[in-house]
Write an enzyme that holds these catalytic residues in place. Structure first.
Site, PDB file in Angstrom:
ATOM      1  N   ARG A  87       0.930  -1.084   0.095  1.00  0.00           N
ATOM      2  CA  ARG A  87      -0.034   0.085   0.012  1.00  0.00           C
ATOM      3  C   ARG A  87       0.888   1.090   0.024  1.00  0.00           C
ATOM      4  NH1 ARG A  87      -5.402  -0.407  -0.958  1.00  0.00           N
ATOM      5  NH2 ARG A  87      -5.658   1.750  -0.387  1.00  0.00           N
ATOM      6  N   HIS A 117      -4.085  -1.728  -8.220  1.00  0.00           N
ATOM      7  CA  HIS A 117      -4.802  -2.241  -6.962  1.00  0.00           C
ATOM      8  C   HIS A 117      -3.958  -2.945  -6.161  1.00  0.00           C
ATOM      9  CE1 HIS A 117      -8.095  -4.185  -4.828  1.00  0.00           C
ATOM     10  NE2 HIS A 117      -7.161  -5.291  -4.782  1.00  0.00           N
TER      11      HIS A 117
HETATM   12  P1  ADP Z   1      -7.594   1.791  -3.388  1.00  0.00           P
HETATM   13  O1  ADP Z   1      -7.825   1.134  -4.582  1.00  0.00           O
HETATM   14  O2  ADP Z   1      -6.912   2.873  -2.887  1.00  0.00           O
HETATM   15  O3  ADP Z   1      -7.904   0.893  -2.122  1.00  0.00           O
HETATM   16  P2  ADP Z   1     -10.809   1.987  -2.846  1.00  0.00           P
HETATM   17  O4  ADP Z   1     -10.746   0.668  -2.374  1.00  0.00           O
HETATM   18  O5  ADP Z   1     -11.621   3.070  -2.243  1.00  0.00           O
HETATM   19  O6  ADP Z   1      -9.381   2.565  -3.177  1.00  0.00           O
HETATM   20  O7  ADP Z   1     -11.438   2.352  -4.312  1.00  0.00           O
HETATM   21  C1  ADP Z   1     -11.364   1.113  -5.188  1.00  0.00           C
HETATM   22  C2  ADP Z   1     -10.904   1.969  -6.641  1.00  0.00           C
HETATM   23  O8  ADP Z   1     -12.171   2.444  -7.034  1.00  0.00           O
HETATM   24  C3  ADP Z   1      -9.784   2.750  -6.535  1.00  0.00           C
HETATM   25  O9  ADP Z   1      -8.732   2.159  -6.842  1.00  0.00           O
HETATM   26  C4  ADP Z   1     -10.114   3.842  -7.882  1.00  0.00           C
HETATM   27  O10 ADP Z   1      -9.988   2.980  -9.170  1.00  0.00           O
HETATM   28  C5  ADP Z   1     -11.793   3.569  -8.010  1.00  0.00           C
HETATM   29  N1  ADP Z   1     -12.298   4.749  -7.249  1.00  0.00           N
HETATM   30  C6  ADP Z   1     -12.155   5.122  -5.889  1.00  0.00           C
HETATM   31  N2  ADP Z   1     -12.675   6.222  -5.451  1.00  0.00           N
HETATM   32  C7  ADP Z   1     -13.099   6.852  -6.609  1.00  0.00           C
HETATM   33  C8  ADP Z   1     -13.712   7.798  -6.889  1.00  0.00           C
HETATM   34  N3  ADP Z   1     -14.157   8.782  -5.933  1.00  0.00           N
HETATM   35  N4  ADP Z   1     -14.174   8.121  -8.105  1.00  0.00           N
HETATM   36  C9  ADP Z   1     -13.891   7.256  -9.161  1.00  0.00           C
HETATM   37  N5  ADP Z   1     -13.128   6.190  -9.038  1.00  0.00           N
HETATM   38  C10 ADP Z   1     -12.782   6.017  -7.770  1.00  0.00           C
HETATM   39 MG    MG Z   2      -9.548  -0.787  -1.790  1.00  0.00          MG
END
Ligand code: ADP
Ligand code: MG
Length: 140
Positions: A87, A117
């Site tokens: 991360r 991811h």
């Molecule tokens: P991460 O990938 O950092 O764990 P999340 O699990 O919150 O983040 O979100 C999964 C994926 O969804 C993100 O990596 C991104 O591709 C998309 N995403 C998250 N928040 C948004 C947003 N506000 N608008 C558009 N896409 C988003």
């Molecule tokens: Mg996530």
């Protein structure tokens, strides 16, 4: 520190720009070992299932469409503290908030098309690894 495994996915915005090697170098330089890796074209139903946890979020449908817009590279990374370490190598979800030197700071196009991811907990890492990989495909 414990040796852990975590699931990583190089997203379509990055595979399209031929960034797989540069991203993998970030993992390897930080001490994570790529113990399984394959390039896949996800289907809509697979992407929907993988991101089911986000199904009530406003961005869910767009996220699914983005994740099937081109190939992804799914991979298992192994090393000390792999979940948290990965991360930190990835950087914040929003590239505008990501630290210098992170994958998302250097490569992401937007908060959605953010190149990578990574599992967010050990428990989710186990689920996500078994979603994509059989044990025989993981070779340390
Ligand atoms: P991460 O990938 O950092 O764990 P999340 O699990 O919150 O983040 O979100 C999964 C994926 O969804 C993100 O990596 C991104 O591709 C998309 N995403 C998250 N928040 C948004 C947003 N506000 N608008 C558009 N896409 C988003
Ligand atoms: Mg996530």
């Amino acid at each position: 520190m414990p040796i852990e495994k975590t699931l990583s996915i190089i997203k379509p915005d990055a595979t399209k720009r031929n960034l797989t090697g540069l991203i993998n170098a970030k993992f390897e330089n930080a001490g994570l070992k790529i113990i399984g890796q394959k390039r896949l074209q996800l289907t809509k139903s697979i992407a929907e299932k993988f991101y089911e946890i986000h199904k009530d979020r406003s961005f869910y449908n767009d996220l699914v469409d983005f994740m099937i817009s081109g190939p992804v590279v799914v991979q298992v990374l192994e090393g000390e503290n792999a979940v948290k370490l990965n991360r930190s190598i990835m950087g914040a979800t929003n590239p505008d908030e990501a630290e210098q030197g992170t994958i998302r700071k250097e490569f992401a196009e937007s908060i959605e098309a953010n190149s990578i991811h990574g599992s967010d907990s050990l428990e989710n890492a186990k689920k996500e690894i078994s979603f994509f990989f059989a044990d025989i495909e993981l070779v340390a």
